[in-house]
Every structure is written in structure tokens, then in C-alpha cells.
Design a protein around this motif. Structure first.
Motif, PDB file in Angstrom:
ATOM      1  N   CYS A 173       0.825  -1.209   0.000  1.00  0.00           N
ATOM      2  CA  CYS A 173       0.000   0.000   0.000  1.00  0.00           C
ATOM      3  C   CYS A 173       0.861   1.262   0.000  1.00  0.00           C
ATOM      4  O   CYS A 173       0.377   2.363   0.056  1.00  0.00           O
ATOM      5  CB  CYS A 173      -0.932   0.008   1.203  1.00  0.00           C
ATOM      6  N   GLY A 174       2.151   1.148  -0.034  1.00  0.00           N
ATOM      7  CA  GLY A 174       3.041   2.309  -0.030  1.00  0.00           C
ATOM      8  C   GLY A 174       4.341   1.944  -0.693  1.00  0.00           C
ATOM      9  O   GLY A 174       4.495   0.855  -1.221  1.00  0.00           O
ATOM     10  N   VAL A 175       5.268   2.862  -0.645  1.00  0.00           N
ATOM     11  CA  VAL A 175       6.579   2.612  -1.207  1.00  0.00           C
ATOM     12  C   VAL A 175       7.511   2.226  -0.065  1.00  0.00           C
ATOM     13  O   VAL A 175       7.626   2.946   0.913  1.00  0.00           O
ATOM     14  CB  VAL A 175       7.109   3.871  -1.922  1.00  0.00           C
ATOM     15  N   TYR A 176       8.138   1.080  -0.175  1.00  0.00           N
ATOM     16  CA  TYR A 176       9.042   0.623   0.868  1.00  0.00           C
ATOM     17  C   TYR A 176      10.438   0.512   0.280  1.00  0.00           C
ATOM     18  O   TYR A 176      10.616   0.163  -0.871  1.00  0.00           O
ATOM     19  CB  TYR A 176       8.611  -0.755   1.404  1.00  0.00           C
ATOM     20  N   SER A 177      11.409   0.803   1.104  1.00  0.00           N
ATOM     21  CA  SER A 177      12.777   0.668   0.646  1.00  0.00           C
ATOM     22  C   SER A 177      13.509  -0.287   1.564  1.00  0.00           C
ATOM     23  O   SER A 177      13.014  -0.633   2.618  1.00  0.00           O
ATOM     24  CB  SER A 177      13.465   2.031   0.643  1.00  0.00           C
ATOM     25  N   LEU A 178      14.707  -0.668   1.170  1.00  0.00           N
ATOM     26  CA  LEU A 178      15.494  -1.570   1.992  1.00  0.00           C
ATOM     27  C   LEU A 178      15.925  -0.926   3.300  1.00  0.00           C
ATOM     28  O   LEU A 178      16.336  -1.600   4.223  1.00  0.00           O
ATOM     29  CB  LEU A 178      16.721  -2.038   1.205  1.00  0.00           C
ATOM     30  N   SER A 179      15.811   0.386   3.396  1.00  0.00           N
ATOM     31  CA  SER A 179      16.187   1.086   4.622  1.00  0.00           C
ATOM     32  C   SER A 179      15.126   0.939   5.696  1.00  0.00           C
ATOM     33  O   SER A 179      15.328   1.349   6.822  1.00  0.00           O
ATOM     34  CB  SER A 179      16.399   2.575   4.334  1.00  0.00           C
ATOM     35  N   GLY A 180      13.975   0.379   5.360  1.00  0.00           N
ATOM     36  CA  GLY A 180      12.890   0.236   6.322  1.00  0.00           C
ATOM     37  C   GLY A 180      11.927   1.409   6.269  1.00  0.00           C
ATOM     38  O   GLY A 180      10.984   1.479   7.029  1.00  0.00           O
TER      39      GLY A 180
ATOM     40  N   GLU B 286       2.381   8.949  -2.838  1.00  0.00           N
ATOM     41  CA  GLU B 286       2.056  10.280  -3.344  1.00  0.00           C
ATOM     42  C   GLU B 286       3.070  11.345  -2.905  1.00  0.00           C
ATOM     43  O   GLU B 286       3.091  12.435  -3.446  1.00  0.00           O
ATOM     44  CB  GLU B 286       0.638  10.694  -2.925  1.00  0.00           C
ATOM     45  N   MET B 287       3.927  11.021  -1.933  1.00  0.00           N
ATOM     46  CA  MET B 287       4.936  11.982  -1.496  1.00  0.00           C
ATOM     47  C   MET B 287       6.116  11.957  -2.473  1.00  0.00           C
ATOM     48  O   MET B 287       6.765  10.946  -2.647  1.00  0.00           O
ATOM     49  CB  MET B 287       5.418  11.685  -0.079  1.00  0.00           C
ATOM     50  N   LYS B 288       6.368  13.098  -3.069  1.00  0.00           N
ATOM     51  CA  LYS B 288       7.439  13.207  -4.071  1.00  0.00           C
ATOM     52  C   LYS B 288       8.534  14.200  -3.661  1.00  0.00           C
ATOM     53  O   LYS B 288       9.674  14.064  -4.081  1.00  0.00           O
ATOM     54  CB  LYS B 288       6.864  13.649  -5.427  1.00  0.00           C
ATOM     55  N   THR B 289       8.165  15.221  -2.881  1.00  0.00           N
ATOM     56  CA  THR B 289       9.117  16.281  -2.556  1.00  0.00           C
ATOM     57  C   THR B 289       9.199  16.519  -1.049  1.00  0.00           C
ATOM     58  O   THR B 289       8.259  16.237  -0.310  1.00  0.00           O
ATOM     59  CB  THR B 289       8.719  17.601  -3.237  1.00  0.00           C
ATOM     60  N   ILE B 290      10.332  17.061  -0.636  1.00  0.00           N
ATOM     61  CA  ILE B 290      10.536  17.419   0.766  1.00  0.00           C
ATOM     62  C   ILE B 290      11.453  18.634   0.808  1.00  0.00           C
ATOM     63  O   ILE B 290      12.310  18.807  -0.061  1.00  0.00           O
ATOM     64  CB  ILE B 290      11.119  16.242   1.577  1.00  0.00           C
TER      65      ILE B 290
ATOM     66  N   ARG C 148      18.499  11.871   0.656  1.00  0.00           N
ATOM     67  CA  ARG C 148      18.918  11.524  -0.713  1.00  0.00           C
ATOM     68  C   ARG C 148      19.301  10.050  -0.828  1.00  0.00           C
ATOM     69  O   ARG C 148      18.981   9.396  -1.807  1.00  0.00           O
ATOM     70  CB  ARG C 148      20.119  12.367  -1.134  1.00  0.00           C
ATOM     71  N   ASN C 149      20.025   9.549   0.166  1.00  0.00           N
ATOM     72  CA  ASN C 149      20.531   8.179   0.109  1.00  0.00           C
ATOM     73  C   ASN C 149      19.494   7.112   0.420  1.00  0.00           C
ATOM     74  O   ASN C 149      19.642   5.974  -0.015  1.00  0.00           O
ATOM     75  CB  ASN C 149      21.720   8.005   1.061  1.00  0.00           C
ATOM     76  N   GLN C 150      18.465   7.449   1.170  1.00  0.00           N
ATOM     77  CA  GLN C 150      17.525   6.414   1.605  1.00  0.00           C
ATOM     78  C   GLN C 150      16.106   6.625   1.105  1.00  0.00           C
ATOM     79  O   GLN C 150      15.187   5.973   1.599  1.00  0.00           O
ATOM     80  CB  GLN C 150      17.542   6.307   3.132  1.00  0.00           C
ATOM     81  N   SER C 151      15.929   7.519   0.172  1.00  0.00           N
ATOM     82  CA  SER C 151      14.591   7.708  -0.390  1.00  0.00           C
ATOM     83  C   SER C 151      14.713   8.210  -1.828  1.00  0.00           C
ATOM     84  O   SER C 151      15.800   8.563  -2.270  1.00  0.00           O
ATOM     85  CB  SER C 151      13.783   8.705   0.451  1.00  0.00           C
ATOM     86  N   ALA C 152      13.581   8.254  -2.490  1.00  0.00           N
ATOM     87  CA  ALA C 152      13.551   8.791  -3.851  1.00  0.00           C
ATOM     88  C   ALA C 152      12.952  10.199  -3.847  1.00  0.00           C
ATOM     89  O   ALA C 152      12.624  10.737  -4.898  1.00  0.00           O
ATOM     90  CB  ALA C 152      12.717   7.874  -4.740  1.00  0.00           C
ATOM     91  N   LEU C 153      12.842  10.796  -2.661  1.00  0.00           N
ATOM     92  CA  LEU C 153      12.265  12.129  -2.552  1.00  0.00           C
ATOM     93  C   LEU C 153      13.191  13.174  -3.158  1.00  0.00           C
ATOM     94  O   LEU C 153      14.405  13.100  -3.030  1.00  0.00           O
ATOM     95  CB  LEU C 153      12.009  12.476  -1.080  1.00  0.00           C
ATOM     96  N   SER C 154      12.576  14.151  -3.785  1.00  0.00           N
ATOM     97  CA  SER C 154      13.317  15.272  -4.353  1.00  0.00           C
ATOM     98  C   SER C 154      13.350  16.387  -3.308  1.00  0.00           C
ATOM     99  O   SER C 154      12.309  16.770  -2.770  1.00  0.00           O
ATOM    100  CB  SER C 154      12.607  15.740  -5.621  1.00  0.00           C
TER     101      SER C 154
END
Length: 172
Positions: A23-30, A36-40, A69-75
Motif C-alpha cells: 500500500c506504499g513505497v518501501y525501501s530496503l532502509s525500512g 504520493e509523497m514526491k518532494t521534501i 537523498r541516500n535512503q529515499s527517492a524524494l526530491s
């Protein structure tokens, strides 16, 4: 035989689909960052501590950006974004933690405390404001504080950025 092979393939395919469904985007970082979150945005963390290290605020702010930057795809944006980090460094202290027989500090601890306000515009219930602190011990036998301080602050900033990232995105 053909029927049995077909059934095994269907079961395997179903298991794989169920395994990767989320139901969301998960990464190997936990981290669990909403799709829907793209920017921060990460505002500059001003140093309001009584004892001020000139480069601490800039290095902490950059360490938090680097973690994102290293643990997400957020811009990372400068202006409006789906989420925002802001705050200030509220304390920087150097205290002895172990006294030697000659009344000298055998071990000294640097502690940095940061007050962080995280605003999630997409899911306001995940927003928070709280303090985080991290510390690192060192020995004056390895040299004066000034010669070790840069390295110690780098380690502390890494710890703080991990704590803050995990609180915001891994719900820890």
C-alpha cells in the motif's frame, strides 16, 4: 502431469504477486514513504546552543539532506513541498564522563540536541515536533578536543539524521 505443472505455476505466480503487493513505497532502509509523497524541503537548522561550533549547523543540515537523498527517492526542494523539516540546534555540550586518578577526564562526551519540526502536508497526523540527541565519547589522551571535534560531530550528525529520518519515515 500437465495439469499439475499448470497448478504449480499458477500458485507460484499468485505467491509472487501477493509478496510484492503493497500500500506504499518501501525501501530496503525500512522507510515507509507514501507513494504520493514526491518532494521534501529541509530548512537550515540554526545553532541556538550556548556553546557554538561555527560549522555544526551547516553540517547537520547537510547530513539530514544526505540521509534523505541516500535512503529515499524524494526530491529535495527549496520552497513548497509535500513535507518539511525545520528546527534548531538547542544544545551542544562537552562533559567528562570518567575521571582518572589524577582528577583528569579519562573519557569525555560530546552531546548535540536538535529540536525538529516535521510537517507532512499529505498526512498531517504523521507530523511531529520533538527533540533528538546523540552523543559520542572520546579520550583526551588521543589529542585535544579541537583535533577530534570534526570527526566526532560527523558521527553525531550521522546518528541524529538517522534518528530523525526513522521517526519521520519508518514510524520508529
Amino acid at each position: 502431469m500437465y495439469q499439475r505443472l499448470k497448478l504449480i505455476i499458477i500458485c507460484l505466480f499468485t505467491c509472487i504477486v501477493l509478496l510484492f503487493q503493497s500500500c506504499g513505497v518501501y525501501s530496503l532502509s525500512g522507510a515507509s514513504i507514501p507513494e504520493e509523497m514526491k518532494t521534501i524541503s529541509v530548512q537550515f537548522f540554526e545553532n541556538n546552543a550556548t556553546l557554538v561550533v561555527p560549522y555544526l549547523a551547516n553540517q547537520f543540515t547537510e547530513a539530514l539532506k544526505e540521509r534523505i537523498r541516500n535512503q529515499s527517492a524524494l526530491s529535495i526542494e527549496r520552497g513548497e513541498a509535500d513535507a518539511n523539516f525545520e528546527g534548531r540546534i538547542t544544545d551542544y555540550s562537552v562533559r567528562p564522563v570518567a575521571i582518572q586518578g589524577n582528577e583528569r577526564a579519562g573519557l569525555t562526551r560530546i552531546t548535540v540536541t536538535v529540536n525538529v519540526k516535521y510537517t507532512n502536508t499529505l498526512k498531517p497526523e504523521l507530523s511531529f515536533e520533538e527533540s533528538f540527541n546523540a552523543s559520542q565519547e572520546f579520550s583526551l589522551n588521543q589529542g585535544p578536543l579541537e583535533s577530534q571535534q570534526q570527526k566526532l560531530i560527523t558521527v553525531i550528525n550521522r546518528q541524529l539524521s538517522e534518528l530523525i529520518f526513522n521517526r519521520a519515515f519508518a514510524n520508529w
